[in-house]
Design a protein around this motif. Structure first.
Motif, PDB file in Angstrom:
ATOM      1  N   GLY A   1       7.154  16.302 -46.781  1.00 35.68           N
ATOM      2  CA  GLY A   1       7.922  16.468 -45.554  1.00 35.68           C
ATOM      3  C   GLY A   1       7.542  15.483 -44.472  1.00 35.68           C
ATOM      4  N   LYS A   2       6.511  14.682 -44.736  1.00 36.22           N
ATOM      5  CA  LYS A   2       6.061  13.667 -43.776  1.00 36.22           C
ATOM      6  C   LYS A   2       6.260  12.285 -44.415  1.00 36.22           C
ATOM      7  CE  LYS A   2       2.836  17.056 -41.932  1.00 36.22           C
ATOM      8  NZ  LYS A   2       1.425  17.500 -41.862  1.00 36.22           N
ATOM      9  N   SER A   3       5.252  11.833 -45.140  1.00 32.36           N
ATOM     10  CA  SER A   3       5.385  10.527 -45.789  1.00 32.36           C
ATOM     11  C   SER A   3       5.928  10.630 -47.209  1.00 32.36           C
ATOM     12  CB  SER A   3       4.028   9.810 -45.805  1.00 32.36           C
ATOM     13  OG  SER A   3       3.027  10.633 -46.360  1.00 32.36           O
ATOM     14  N   SER A   4       5.929  11.830 -47.782  1.00 28.57           N
ATOM     15  CA  SER A   4       6.482  12.007 -49.127  1.00 28.57           C
ATOM     16  C   SER A   4       7.562  13.084 -49.114  1.00 28.57           C
ATOM     17  CB  SER A   4       5.377  12.363 -50.138  1.00 28.57           C
ATOM     18  OG  SER A   4       4.882  13.667 -49.915  1.00 28.57           O
ATOM     19  N   TYR A   5       8.295  13.162 -50.197  1.00 29.37           N
ATOM     20  CA  TYR A   5       9.417  14.098 -50.314  1.00 29.37           C
ATOM     21  C   TYR A   5       8.970  15.533 -50.092  1.00 29.37           C
ATOM     22  CZ  TYR A   5      13.269  16.655 -52.511  1.00 29.37           C
ATOM     23  OH  TYR A   5      14.306  17.525 -52.772  1.00 29.37           O
ATOM     24  N   ASN A   6       9.741  16.272 -49.312  1.00 39.32           N
ATOM     25  CA  ASN A   6       9.317  17.621 -48.928  1.00 39.32           C
ATOM     26  C   ASN A   6       9.272  18.594 -50.102  1.00 39.32           C
ATOM     27  OD1 ASN A   6      12.215  17.481 -48.956  1.00 39.32           O
ATOM     28  ND2 ASN A   6      12.273  19.468 -47.945  1.00 39.32           N
ATOM     29  N   GLY A   7       9.984  18.288 -51.186  1.00 41.42           N
ATOM     30  CA  GLY A   7      10.010  19.199 -52.324  1.00 41.42           C
ATOM     31  C   GLY A   7       8.922  18.967 -53.352  1.00 41.42           C
ATOM     32  N   GLY A   8       7.974  18.094 -53.059  1.00 42.34           N
ATOM     33  CA  GLY A   8       6.907  17.816 -54.005  1.00 42.34           C
ATOM     34  C   GLY A   8       7.245  16.657 -54.921  1.00 42.34           C
ATOM     35  N   ARG A   9       6.315  16.338 -55.805  1.00 45.59           N
ATOM     36  CA  ARG A   9       6.501  15.209 -56.717  1.00 45.59           C
ATOM     37  C   ARG A   9       6.063  15.583 -58.131  1.00 45.59           C
ATOM     38  NH1 ARG A   9       3.384  10.550 -53.653  1.00 45.59           N
ATOM     39  NH2 ARG A   9       2.136  12.326 -52.935  1.00 45.59           N
TER      40      ARG A   9
ATOM     41  N   ILE B   1      -4.760  18.821 -49.821  1.00 46.93           N
ATOM     42  CA  ILE B   1      -5.231  17.492 -49.437  1.00 46.93           C
ATOM     43  C   ILE B   1      -4.016  16.560 -49.377  1.00 46.93           C
ATOM     44  CG2 ILE B   1      -7.577  17.670 -50.375  1.00 46.93           C
ATOM     45  CD1 ILE B   1      -6.597  16.342 -52.911  1.00 46.93           C
ATOM     46  N   LYS B   2      -4.225  15.369 -48.838  1.00 44.12           N
ATOM     47  CA  LYS B   2      -3.151  14.377 -48.782  1.00 44.12           C
ATOM     48  C   LYS B   2      -3.253  13.446 -49.986  1.00 44.12           C
ATOM     49  CE  LYS B   2      -2.662  14.214 -43.720  1.00 44.12           C
ATOM     50  NZ  LYS B   2      -2.704  13.339 -42.523  1.00 44.12           N
ATOM     51  N   ILE B   3      -2.194  13.405 -50.763  1.00 41.28           N
ATOM     52  CA  ILE B   3      -2.127  12.474 -51.888  1.00 41.28           C
ATOM     53  C   ILE B   3      -1.361  11.242 -51.421  1.00 41.28           C
ATOM     54  CG2 ILE B   3      -1.365  12.106 -54.250  1.00 41.28           C
ATOM     55  CD1 ILE B   3      -3.615  14.114 -54.044  1.00 41.28           C
ATOM     56  N   LEU B   4      -2.113  10.263 -50.924  1.00 38.57           N
ATOM     57  CA  LEU B   4      -1.524   9.029 -50.389  1.00 38.57           C
ATOM     58  C   LEU B   4      -1.375   8.008 -51.505  1.00 38.57           C
ATOM     59  CD1 LEU B   4      -3.616   8.911 -47.085  1.00 38.57           C
ATOM     60  CD2 LEU B   4      -1.252   9.696 -47.350  1.00 38.57           C
TER      61      LEU B   4
ATOM     62  N   TYR C   1      12.264   8.564 -49.891  1.00 40.08           N
ATOM     63  CA  TYR C   1      13.241   7.492 -50.116  1.00 40.08           C
ATOM     64  C   TYR C   1      13.740   6.879 -48.820  1.00 40.08           C
ATOM     65  CZ  TYR C   1      17.587   5.217 -51.553  1.00 40.08           C
ATOM     66  OH  TYR C   1      18.600   4.320 -51.761  1.00 40.08           O
ATOM     67  N   ASP C   2      14.020   7.705 -47.808  1.00 33.08           N
ATOM     68  CA  ASP C   2      14.609   7.187 -46.573  1.00 33.08           C
ATOM     69  C   ASP C   2      13.619   6.454 -45.692  1.00 33.08           C
ATOM     70  OD1 ASP C   2      14.736  10.394 -44.747  1.00 33.08           O
ATOM     71  OD2 ASP C   2      13.093   9.286 -45.627  1.00 33.08           O
ATOM     72  N   LYS C   3      12.393   6.315 -46.172  1.00 33.11           N
ATOM     73  CA  LYS C   3      11.371   5.606 -45.395  1.00 33.11           C
ATOM     74  C   LYS C   3      11.422   4.097 -45.599  1.00 33.11           C
ATOM     75  CE  LYS C   3       9.031   8.867 -43.235  1.00 33.11           C
ATOM     76  NZ  LYS C   3       8.884   8.898 -41.772  1.00 33.11           N
ATOM     77  N   HIS C   4      12.171   3.629 -46.595  1.00 34.23           N
ATOM     78  CA  HIS C   4      12.126   2.199 -46.903  1.00 34.23           C
ATOM     79  C   HIS C   4      13.292   1.454 -46.263  1.00 34.23           C
ATOM     80  CE1 HIS C   4      11.302  -1.540 -48.904  1.00 34.23           C
ATOM     81  NE2 HIS C   4      10.238  -1.014 -49.475  1.00 34.23           N
ATOM     82  N   PRO C   5      13.026   0.519 -45.338  1.00 31.32           N
ATOM     83  CA  PRO C   5      14.072  -0.179 -44.593  1.00 31.32           C
ATOM     84  C   PRO C   5      14.965  -1.087 -45.448  1.00 31.32           C
ATOM     85  CG  PRO C   5      11.960  -1.197 -44.159  1.00 31.32           C
ATOM     86  CD  PRO C   5      11.681   0.065 -44.937  1.00 31.32           C
TER      87      PRO C   5
END
Length: 204
Positions: free
Chosen positions: A137-145, A188-191, A197-201
């Motif tokens: 929901g922040k840097s990654s998809y809110n529904g998990g990966r 934890i944060k998995i960076l 997807y919408d984060k990439h210009p």
């Protein structure tokens, strides 16, 4: 004195150390994923979006997220219906557990086997790892990966979070996607892996 001409994968605790072979494998994963997204027959993107697609947005490669986890087989589990984003009811069974330490926290993830796919020869050793973490929901998809795995040959399994990818419903709501069970939520944060997807210009 002599210089080593070959780089080896080695382990620090349960973490695979940074080396050229591991990085090349992750880059190959990213390249194939991007290629799939530009191939109309298999891309999850709507047709109009494929034309503008350049690349998915990935976290920087970090092999501290490449984990050699202790694998515990759980052979007597009862098959269950995993929840999805639609009314679809796929049947899974818990195949085993992965135990590891990451960011100084003890973690356990359940690994599943899709009962519908296992009858197909190309998926006979395929295992499925859906998870959520604090980046959702922040840097990654809110529904998990998700992470695709192979049946381990010994008491360990390699989990590379750099190969974590979004479910297809992150790109197109016509897909039905499994929802990661609550037991696979990581505090934890998995960076690592694919970002939202919408984060990439480049795809705008």
């Amino acid at each position: 004195m002599f210089r080593l001409s070959v780089l080896f994968v080695f382990f620090i605790g349960n973490i695979v150390a940074q080396d050229s072979t591991t990085v090349k494998r992750i880059l190959s994963f990213q390249e194939k994923l991007n290629k799939d997204f530009t191939t109309e027959e298999i891309s999850p993107l709507p047709s109009k979006a494929i034309k503008n697609f350049k690349t998915l947005d990935f976290f920087e490669i970090d092999t501290s997220f490449c984990i050699r986890a202790k694998f515990i087989r759980t052979p007597h589990e009862t098959p269950f219906i995993m929840k999805t984003t639609t009314g679809r009811e796929p049947l899974y069974v818990k195949y085993g557990e992965a135990h590891f330490v990451l960011q100084e926290k003890k973690c356990v993830l359940m690994i599943y086997e899709n009962q519908g796919l296992k009858t197909q020869p190309e998926y006979e050793d395929y295992l499925f790892l859906p998870f959520t973490d604090l980046t959702n929901g922040k840097s990654s998809y809110n529904g998990g990966r998700f992470i695709d795995l192979k049946t381990p040959k010994d008491g360990f399994i390699l989990i590379d979070f750099n190969t974590a990818y979004n479910p297809y419903c992150a790109y197109n709501d016509r897909y039905s996607c499994p929802i990661p069970p609550e037991e696979n939520n990581l505090d934890i944060k998995i960076l690592a892996g694919v970002k939202k997807y919408d984060k990439h210009p480049e795809n705008k």
